[in-house]
Scaffold this motif. Structure first.
Motif, PDB file in Angstrom:
ATOM      1  N   LEU A  89       2.662  -4.939   6.682  1.00 53.68           N
ATOM      2  CA  LEU A  89       1.883  -5.606   5.643  1.00 53.68           C
ATOM      3  C   LEU A  89       2.800  -6.358   4.683  1.00 53.68           C
ATOM      4  CD1 LEU A  89      -0.863  -2.938   4.884  1.00 53.68           C
ATOM      5  CD2 LEU A  89      -1.191  -5.182   5.966  1.00 53.68           C
ATOM      6  N   LYS A  90       3.937  -5.772   4.348  1.00 54.01           N
ATOM      7  CA  LYS A  90       4.897  -6.469   3.482  1.00 54.01           C
ATOM      8  C   LYS A  90       5.354  -7.768   4.118  1.00 54.01           C
ATOM      9  CE  LYS A  90       6.733  -2.225   1.447  1.00 54.01           C
ATOM     10  NZ  LYS A  90       7.904  -1.310   1.398  1.00 54.01           N
ATOM     11  N   LYS A  91       5.482  -7.761   5.421  1.00 55.84           N
ATOM     12  CA  LYS A  91       5.950  -8.943   6.164  1.00 55.84           C
ATOM     13  C   LYS A  91       4.857 -10.013   6.286  1.00 55.84           C
ATOM     14  CE  LYS A  91       7.543 -10.209  10.806  1.00 55.84           C
ATOM     15  NZ  LYS A  91       7.860  -9.687  12.148  1.00 55.84           N
ATOM     16  N   HIS A  92       3.610  -9.600   6.474  1.00 53.66           N
ATOM     17  CA  HIS A  92       2.547 -10.542   6.838  1.00 53.66           C
ATOM     18  C   HIS A  92       1.572 -10.898   5.718  1.00 53.66           C
ATOM     19  CE1 HIS A  92       3.620 -10.869  11.042  1.00 53.66           C
ATOM     20  NE2 HIS A  92       3.850  -9.564  11.028  1.00 53.66           N
ATOM     21  N   VAL A  93       1.688 -10.252   4.556  1.00 56.77           N
ATOM     22  CA  VAL A  93       0.877 -10.641   3.400  1.00 56.77           C
ATOM     23  C   VAL A  93       1.806 -11.328   2.412  1.00 56.77           C
ATOM     24  CG1 VAL A  93      -0.570  -9.853   1.484  1.00 56.77           C
ATOM     25  CG2 VAL A  93      -0.750  -8.739   3.724  1.00 56.77           C
ATOM     26  N   GLU A  94       1.486 -12.579   2.116  1.00 59.46           N
ATOM     27  CA  GLU A  94       2.335 -13.378   1.237  1.00 59.46           C
ATOM     28  C   GLU A  94       2.263 -12.865  -0.200  1.00 59.46           C
ATOM     29  OE1 GLU A  94       2.427 -17.916  -0.424  1.00 59.46           O
ATOM     30  OE2 GLU A  94       1.858 -17.602   1.667  1.00 59.46           O
ATOM     31  N   ASP A  95       3.415 -12.750  -0.835  1.00 57.56           N
ATOM     32  CA  ASP A  95       3.487 -12.347  -2.242  1.00 57.56           C
ATOM     33  C   ASP A  95       3.487 -13.619  -3.076  1.00 57.56           C
ATOM     34  OD1 ASP A  95       3.947 -11.315  -4.738  1.00 57.56           O
ATOM     35  OD2 ASP A  95       5.891 -10.453  -4.260  1.00 57.56           O
ATOM     36  N   ASP A  96       2.343 -13.923  -3.697  1.00 60.06           N
ATOM     37  CA  ASP A  96       2.262 -15.151  -4.486  1.00 60.06           C
ATOM     38  C   ASP A  96       2.681 -14.934  -5.940  1.00 60.06           C
ATOM     39  OD1 ASP A  96       0.150 -13.833  -5.653  1.00 60.06           O
ATOM     40  OD2 ASP A  96      -1.354 -15.338  -5.132  1.00 60.06           O
ATOM     41  N   GLY A  97       2.982 -13.688  -6.310  1.00 64.49           N
ATOM     42  CA  GLY A  97       3.434 -13.396  -7.664  1.00 64.49           C
ATOM     43  C   GLY A  97       2.337 -13.339  -8.704  1.00 64.49           C
ATOM     44  N   HIS A  98       1.090 -13.624  -8.327  1.00 62.88           N
ATOM     45  CA  HIS A  98      -0.012 -13.642  -9.291  1.00 62.88           C
ATOM     46  C   HIS A  98      -1.009 -12.507  -9.099  1.00 62.88           C
ATOM     47  CE1 HIS A  98       1.391 -17.862  -9.267  1.00 62.88           C
ATOM     48  NE2 HIS A  98       1.268 -17.690 -10.562  1.00 62.88           N
ATOM     49  N   VAL A  99      -0.931 -11.830  -7.965  1.00 63.19           N
ATOM     50  CA  VAL A  99      -1.882 -10.774  -7.647  1.00 63.19           C
ATOM     51  C   VAL A  99      -1.111  -9.507  -7.298  1.00 63.19           C
ATOM     52  CG1 VAL A  99      -3.689 -10.051  -6.052  1.00 63.19           C
ATOM     53  CG2 VAL A  99      -3.618 -12.417  -6.824  1.00 63.19           C
ATOM     54  N   ALA A 100      -1.518  -8.395  -7.898  1.00 65.14           N
ATOM     55  CA  ALA A 100      -0.923  -7.101  -7.542  1.00 65.14           C
ATOM     56  C   ALA A 100      -1.601  -6.619  -6.262  1.00 65.14           C
ATOM     57  CB  ALA A 100      -1.140  -6.099  -8.667  1.00 65.14           C
ATOM     58  N   LEU A 101      -0.800  -6.383  -5.228  1.00 72.12           N
ATOM     59  CA  LEU A 101      -1.329  -5.938  -3.944  1.00 72.12           C
ATOM     60  C   LEU A 101      -1.276  -4.419  -3.854  1.00 72.12           C
ATOM     61  CD1 LEU A 101      -2.373  -6.606  -1.091  1.00 72.12           C
ATOM     62  CD2 LEU A 101       0.019  -6.654  -0.352  1.00 72.12           C
ATOM     63  N   HIS A 102      -2.399  -3.827  -3.485  1.00 70.88           N
ATOM     64  CA  HIS A 102      -2.502  -2.395  -3.261  1.00 70.88           C
ATOM     65  C   HIS A 102      -2.736  -2.200  -1.770  1.00 70.88           C
ATOM     66  CE1 HIS A 102      -2.867  -1.796  -7.618  1.00 70.88           C
ATOM     67  NE2 HIS A 102      -3.552  -2.924  -7.570  1.00 70.88           N
ATOM     68  N   ALA A 103      -1.708  -1.786  -1.048  1.00 68.13           N
ATOM     69  CA  ALA A 103      -1.787  -1.649   0.400  1.00 68.13           C
ATOM     70  C   ALA A 103      -1.730  -0.173   0.780  1.00 68.13           C
ATOM     71  CB  ALA A 103      -0.638  -2.406   1.065  1.00 68.13           C
ATOM     72  N   SER A 104      -2.534   0.188   1.764  1.00 69.85           N
ATOM     73  CA  SER A 104      -2.554   1.570   2.229  1.00 69.85           C
ATOM     74  C   SER A 104      -2.899   1.591   3.704  1.00 69.85           C
ATOM     75  CB  SER A 104      -3.567   2.398   1.424  1.00 69.85           C
ATOM     76  OG  SER A 104      -4.861   1.820   1.505  1.00 69.85           O
ATOM     77  N   ALA A 105      -2.578   2.722   4.336  1.00 62.60           N
ATOM     78  CA  ALA A 105      -2.863   2.886   5.757  1.00 62.60           C
ATOM     79  C   ALA A 105      -3.050   4.366   6.052  1.00 62.60           C
ATOM     80  CB  ALA A 105      -1.721   2.329   6.603  1.00 62.60           C
ATOM     81  N   GLU A 106      -3.833   4.638   7.081  1.00 67.54           N
ATOM     82  CA  GLU A 106      -4.006   6.017   7.531  1.00 67.54           C
ATOM     83  C   GLU A 106      -4.246   6.018   9.030  1.00 67.54           C
ATOM     84  OE1 GLU A 106      -7.672   8.073   6.388  1.00 67.54           O
ATOM     85  OE2 GLU A 106      -8.511   6.130   5.826  1.00 67.54           O
ATOM     86  N   VAL A 107      -3.805   7.100   9.655  1.00 69.12           N
ATOM     87  CA  VAL A 107      -4.054   7.326  11.077  1.00 69.12           C
ATOM     88  C   VAL A 107      -4.976   8.523  11.186  1.00 69.12           C
ATOM     89  CG1 VAL A 107      -3.017   7.921  13.301  1.00 69.12           C
ATOM     90  CG2 VAL A 107      -1.808   6.376  11.735  1.00 69.12           C
ATOM     91  N   ARG A 108      -6.058   8.343  11.924  1.00 65.01           N
ATOM     92  CA  ARG A 108      -7.038   9.412  12.110  1.00 65.01           C
ATOM     93  C   ARG A 108      -7.172   9.719  13.586  1.00 65.01           C
ATOM     94  NH1 ARG A 108     -12.204   7.473   8.512  1.00 65.01           N
ATOM     95  NH2 ARG A 108     -11.143   7.453   6.503  1.00 65.01           N
ATOM     96  N   ASP A 109      -7.480  10.971  13.882  1.00 64.96           N
ATOM     97  CA  ASP A 109      -7.859  11.332  15.245  1.00 64.96           C
ATOM     98  C   ASP A 109      -9.307  10.920  15.450  1.00 64.96           C
ATOM     99  OD1 ASP A 109      -5.411  12.500  15.780  1.00 64.96           O
ATOM    100  OD2 ASP A 109      -6.109  14.539  15.401  1.00 64.96           O
ATOM    101  N   LEU A 110      -9.570  10.254  16.562  1.00 69.38           N
ATOM    102  CA  LEU A 110     -10.948   9.947  16.909  1.00 69.38           C
ATOM    103  C   LEU A 110     -11.688  11.241  17.199  1.00 69.38           C
ATOM    104  CD1 LEU A 110     -10.302   6.877  19.220  1.00 69.38           C
ATOM    105  CD2 LEU A 110     -11.355   6.838  16.953  1.00 69.38           C
ATOM    106  N   ASP A 111     -12.940  11.287  16.847  1.00 75.79           N
ATOM    107  CA  ASP A 111     -13.765  12.456  17.090  1.00 75.79           C
ATOM    108  C   ASP A 111     -13.895  12.695  18.595  1.00 75.79           C
ATOM    109  OD1 ASP A 111     -15.786  14.295  15.543  1.00 75.79           O
ATOM    110  OD2 ASP A 111     -16.782  13.657  17.404  1.00 75.79           O
TER     111      ASP A 111
END
Length: 119
Positions: A89-111
């Motif tokens: 996400l750091k690589k592929h989301v551009e940092d325009d300096g005007h917006v604070a980015l809140h990035a998160s991720a999770e891995v879940r087991d499929l039911d």
């Protein structure tokens, strides 16, 4: 499998194609998935709210990635994959300096009820 969903604010500049390509490669390398099994759906949100901020102010943006994998991966593997997602996400989301980015991720087991079909 894996089932990958990316929810994100409309206000970000996001190289989705590059992200998906790199993410699929990481899932294959880290979680031993088959390349042809990797599927990612992007859901762009027209409105995202942060705290008490007026959504029209758009001082914050959100990206959340959910990866659903068949059960059996170790917690270490899941953590490695989550960290890889955040780096991508750091690589592929551009940092325009005007917006604070809140990035998160999770891995879940499929039911265990998870099923699929292909045509």
């Amino acid at each position: 499998m894996p089932q990958i969903t990316v929810d994100h604010s409309k206000t970000i500049s996001f190289d989705r194609e590059g992200f998906a390509r790199d993410l699929h490669a990481a899932v294959v390398e880290i979680a031993a998935a088959k390349p042809e099994a990797c599927k990612t759906q992007f859901r762009r949100s027209e409105v995202t709210a942060f705290g008490f901020e007026d959504p029209d102010e758009q001082g914050h943006a959100i990206v959340h990635v959910t990866l659903g994998l068949l059960a059996g991966r170790t917690e270490e593997t899941k953590a490695r994959l989550t960290e890889a997602v955040l780096e991508l996400l750091k690589k592929h989301v551009e940092d325009d300096g005007h917006v604070a980015l809140h990035a998160s991720a999770e891995v879940r087991d499929l039911d265990p009820s998870y099923r699929k079909f292909e045509r």
